[in-house]
Design an enzyme around this catalytic site. Structure first.
Site, PDB file in Angstrom:
ATOM      1  N   ASP A 183       0.870  -1.170   0.000  1.00 46.19           N
ATOM      2  CA  ASP A 183       0.000   0.000   0.000  1.00 46.19           C
ATOM      3  C   ASP A 183       0.911   1.226   0.000  1.00 46.19           C
ATOM      4  O   ASP A 183       2.082   1.163   0.385  1.00 46.19           O
ATOM      5  CB  ASP A 183      -0.952   0.012   1.204  1.00 46.19           C
TER       6      ASP A 183
HETATM    7  C1  BGC Z   1      -5.071   3.315   0.125  1.00 44.81           C
HETATM    8  C2  BGC Z   1      -5.143   2.333  -1.044  1.00 44.81           C
HETATM    9  C3  BGC Z   1      -4.909   3.056  -2.334  1.00 44.81           C
HETATM   10  C4  BGC Z   1      -3.571   3.769  -2.267  1.00 44.81           C
HETATM   11  C5  BGC Z   1      -3.236   4.535  -3.527  1.00 44.81           C
HETATM   12  C6  BGC Z   1      -3.809   4.150   0.092  1.00 44.81           C
HETATM   13  O1  BGC Z   1      -3.836   5.172   1.041  1.00 44.81           O
HETATM   14  O2  BGC Z   1      -5.133   2.603   1.345  1.00 44.81           O
HETATM   15  O3  BGC Z   1      -6.388   1.684  -1.069  1.00 44.81           O
HETATM   16  O4  BGC Z   1      -4.944   2.144  -3.409  1.00 44.81           O
HETATM   17  O5  BGC Z   1      -3.598   4.706  -1.189  1.00 44.81           O
HETATM   18  O6  BGC Z   1      -4.083   5.627  -3.662  1.00 44.81           O
END
Ligand code: BGC
Length: 813
Positions: free
Chosen positions: A224
């Protein structure tokens, strides 16, 4: 896929530096290229309700689907698969290779901030819907990413929380949807921010077992965004790719760790191999281009599909002979509530997109009744929450006079480096020329109301807000979070009030200095004076009294349901309960539409004529709801999550870690399983939802005997006893009251949807996979299935299973 020898040859061509370079993103959304092996970069983008593309720019719009709870509420895998392939075509249009969806975390607590973005409370339903979305996305040569592996079910302290969950619940509940996604061929898995049982998931052995060893996942594990905070631990684990880049915990530090023998070279080579394999699948490796995708359907067909999906996910919770509405019998219809015009079509956070166009409920009803009946709109009390971002409905660019705002980038002396017209004042990633020091947004307000306006500015660091020569705000707002989504997408809003006169043209100037580590985002909002609540309620009741039917839309605010924080209560707030009560008292033919992504308390639910859940219905929401209200479509939805009457009733609510730990003490018993174990009755059970007809459950038949490991099918005969054709979602649950190990009181095992004309009898065939009967034996560390009797129950929800039969399960061999 390329053969192993060829991949070995490619890996051999790479220097240690080149290998490591590939393992961290080149920027926020792109991977690194490597000419030595003809690997081109690929682009990732959120998901799940639309594909934003590699920039947060309101000029780059996207098709906005209903959000995940609404998709799961369709209980219609072929439809979800079609929507997945629409997402993929959007991705292709935007040059995106990997869609960061589906979100397979579970509705463990109704307070979960990303509830709207997750599919369901149930592992089986989540797995099926997630797998359908994966198949759809990947059918067009775009990779899906199952996230967030694993047990990332709430938002409080999400970067540090250590989820403590027993091995059995982890396997049977939280890992199960990911297992289904891997079985469906998902190419990417995203490791979450959280830790599980003491290990952060980006460094967890769960990335190897069960993911690769037992399930055979051969794709890429991506972190993530910003989740990787250590070098060796994460590099030794099954993580392949650190996002975003180019900085990060791997890079040179990883190179040195390999040289020192702290991370085996083979671990790095395995990661590179996974990346090359995915590159090949995506058409980003060698001379081959991306395989062609299906041609994009015409815009009208896209809108029709999204509209159909929103209607299919709409859940009719209660109907006291009010719906569907008969246009022939209506002279005046009152549409009440602020959410009728500002229908919330999506939730907040990284999933957000800029929709092409949005149809609110009022527009939908007006469209349907044009020339047939009069539609009266009354907004009711103002909604709480931050003032909405300025856009062309409220202001113009002071330079060009065009609807929207002027965005300027200034250097340290206040000299303009760049200026451009923008449609709205939600600017998350303005282009920054060298020397950029301050982001400024200028807007010529065009107020239609006189009184006390509320203004807001969101961001971190030094910010100021001026209205003509009045300084409304000037201060330094320290960043108090490390959460990338809060820094870059939804920084906190600081609000101030000021008197404004209708018909004047005051100039609003907002500035934010770009200090290091404060992100680029700046969001400027404004809201008109709040009307007197009593007067607003009176006006709503008056309109209801003089109309043939009253449609009230209530819902959550941007503050309530959003990534990065959990909810603290389930109330609607902003006098919306009082609004419903006032309207329902004035007119018994009151239809309430709840516009939220997850559960809210509905204390008046038994006092209204009909009750519909729209969820966050996507861009065509208003049109789809009108289709349902006027009977052009049956409300197809069934609850993917149990709906409590009050938060206090819900068996599992806790989302707040204590000493950094969040204990999943309920074990297997989340969702309806928890309610059944506690012996409590919710407002509405998992699986509940009415159509426009009624059904009798007449007979359940199935095999009297089975052998362990055998899948089976049961047949459920149902009769349409109502006046119209309809669709029924026939659900099957299992129970083992005499089992030697602990089981849920009953658990969801499968469903089938059937259609029947009025008076017709049909048989639903529900397939139950053998794995529905297995349990994880913690001591032996493996799956087992107990022999002995079990019960099959069939019905219309987890709380309404009128038919049952007993099956004897014989030991194999
Ligand atoms: C979120 C993800 C997301 C990623 C990119 C993170 O803060 O938890 O679900 O895909 O950001 O935007």
């Amino acid at each position: 896929m390329r053969d192993e020898d060829e991949l070995d040859r490619l890996i051999d061509k790479l220097t240690p530096e080149a290998k490591v370079r590939l393992l961290t993103g080149a920027d926020t959304w792109r991977t690194a290229a490597e000419p030595a092996v003809e690997l081109r970069p690929w682009v990732m983008s959120d998901g799940p309700a639309g594909v934003r593309g590699p920039s947060w720019d309101e000029r780059h719009t996207a098709v906005l689907l209903p959000s995940a709870t609404a998709l799961a509420a369709t209980w219609d895998e072929p439809l979800v698969e079609r929507l997945g392939s629409l997402l993929a075509l959007e991705a292709r249009r935007k040059g995106v290779h990997v869609v960061l969806a589906p979100n397979l975390n579970l509705h463990r607590s109704p307070l979960g901030g990303r509830h709207f973005e997750c599919l369901s409370e149930d592992p089986e339903l989540t797995g099926r819907m997630g797998a359908a979305l994966v198949r759809g996305v990947q059918s067009q040569g775009v990779a899906a990413a199952a996230k967030h592996y694993v047990a990332n079910d709430s938002e409080t302290d999400r970067l540090t929380v250590d989820v403590r969950v027993g091995e059995r619940a982890l396997r049977e509940v939280y890992l199960a949807p990911f297992e289904a996604a891997v079985a469906a061929g998902v190419r990417v898995v995203m490791a979450g921010y959280n830790a599980v049982n003491g290990r952060t998931t980006t460094a967890s052995s769960l990335l190897t077992t069960p993911l690769r060893t037992e399930w055979g996942f051969d794709g890429v594990v991506v972190s993530d965004w910003g989740a990787v905070r250590s070098t060796c631990e994460t590099a030794r684990a099954g993580l392949d790719l650190v996002m975003p880049g180019p900085e990060g915990a791997w890079g040179d530090a990883l190179l040195r760790a390999v040289e020192r023998g702290e991370v085996p070279q083979e671990a790095v080579d395995a990661k590179v191999r996974h990346l090359l394999q995915l590159g090949h699948w995506l058409g980003a490796l060698g001379s081959m281009d991306r395989p062609p995708s299906r041609p994009r359907p015409r815009p009208a067909a896209v809108r029709a599909l999204v509209r159909r999906a929103a209607a299919a996910g709409t859940v009719l919770l209660a109907n006291r002979d009010v719906l569907p509405l008969d246009t022939e019998r209506l002279a005046t219809v009152a549409v009440i509530g602020a959410r009728a015009t500002r229908t919330r079509t999506q939730g907040g956070g990284s999933a957000g997109v800029f929709p092409q166009a949005e149809v609110g409920l009022l527009d939908g009803v007006r469209g349907r009744l044009r020339g047939r009946a009069e539609v009266v709109h009354v907004p009711g009390p103002a909604l709480a929450g931050p003032p909405p971002a300025l856009d062309g409905t409220l202001c113009t660019d002071p330079d060009s006079g065009a609807p929207g705002v002027l965005l300027r980038i200034l250097d340290a002396d206040g000299v303009e480096l760049h200026a451009e017209h923008r449609f709205c004042a939600r600017q998350l990633e303005p282009e920054l020329p060298p020397g950029a020091h301050t982001v400024e947004i200028r807007a010529q307000l065009r107020p239609r109301e006189t009184g006390t306006w509320t203004f807001g500015i969101a961001g971190f660091g030094r910010m100021s807000l001026r209205l003509d020569d009045r300084e409304l705000l000037n201060g330094d707002f320290a960043r108090e979070t490390d959460d990338p989504a809060l820094i870059h997408v939804m920084p906190p809003v600081r609000t101030v009030t000021a008197e404004v006169t209708a018909g004047t043209l005051p100039l609003l100037v907002a500035r934010r200095e770009l200090a290091p580590d404060t992100g680029r985002a700046v969001i400027v909002g404004a809201a008109p004076p709040v009307p007197d609540t009593d007067a607003a309620l009176d006006a709503a009741a008056r309109a209801a009294r003089t109309s043939d039917v009253a449609i009230v839309v209530v819902g959550t605010t941007e503050d309530d349901e959003c990534e990065g924080r959990d909810r603290v209560h389930l109330r609607l707030g902003s006098d919306q309960d009082a609004l419903v009560r006032a309207v329902a008292a004035a007119n018994p033919r009151t239809v309430v539409i709840v516009n939220s992504g997850g559960p809210v308390e509905l204390p008046w639910r038994n006092e209204v004529g009909a009750l519909l859940l729209s969820w966050f219905p996507g861009q065509e929401g208003g049109a789809a709801l009108a289709d349902v209200l006027f009977g052009l479509r049956e409300p197809g939805g069934r609850l993917p999550t149990t709906w409590p009457a009050t938060l206090a009733d819900a068996p599992v609510t806790n989302t707040s870690p204590s000493d950094g730990r969040l204990d999943y003490t309920e074990g297997l018993h989340i969702g309806h399983r928890g309610w059944l174990r506690a012996g409590r009755t919710p407002a509405y059970w998992f699986g509940h939802g009415l159509g426009f007809t009624s059904w009798d459950y007449e007979e359940l038949s199935g095999p009297p005997e089975l052998t362990v490991g055998q899948s089976f099918a049961v047949r459920v005969r149902v009769r349409n006893t109502g006046p119209r054709s309809g669709r029924e979602v026939v659900q099957v649950y299992l129970a083992r009251p005499d089992g030697a190990v602990e089981y849920p009181r009953r658990w969801f095992a499968g469903y089938a949807a059937v259609h029947a004309r009025a008076g017709q009898t049909v048989t639903a065939v529900v397939h139950v996979p053998a794995k529905a009967l297995r349990h994880w034996d913690e001591r032996a560390g493996r799956w087992r299935t107990e022999s002995g009797p079990f019960r099959v129950l069939a019905g219309r929800s987890a709380g309404d299973v009128p038919l049952s039969l007993e099956v004897a399960l014989r030991a194999a061999g």
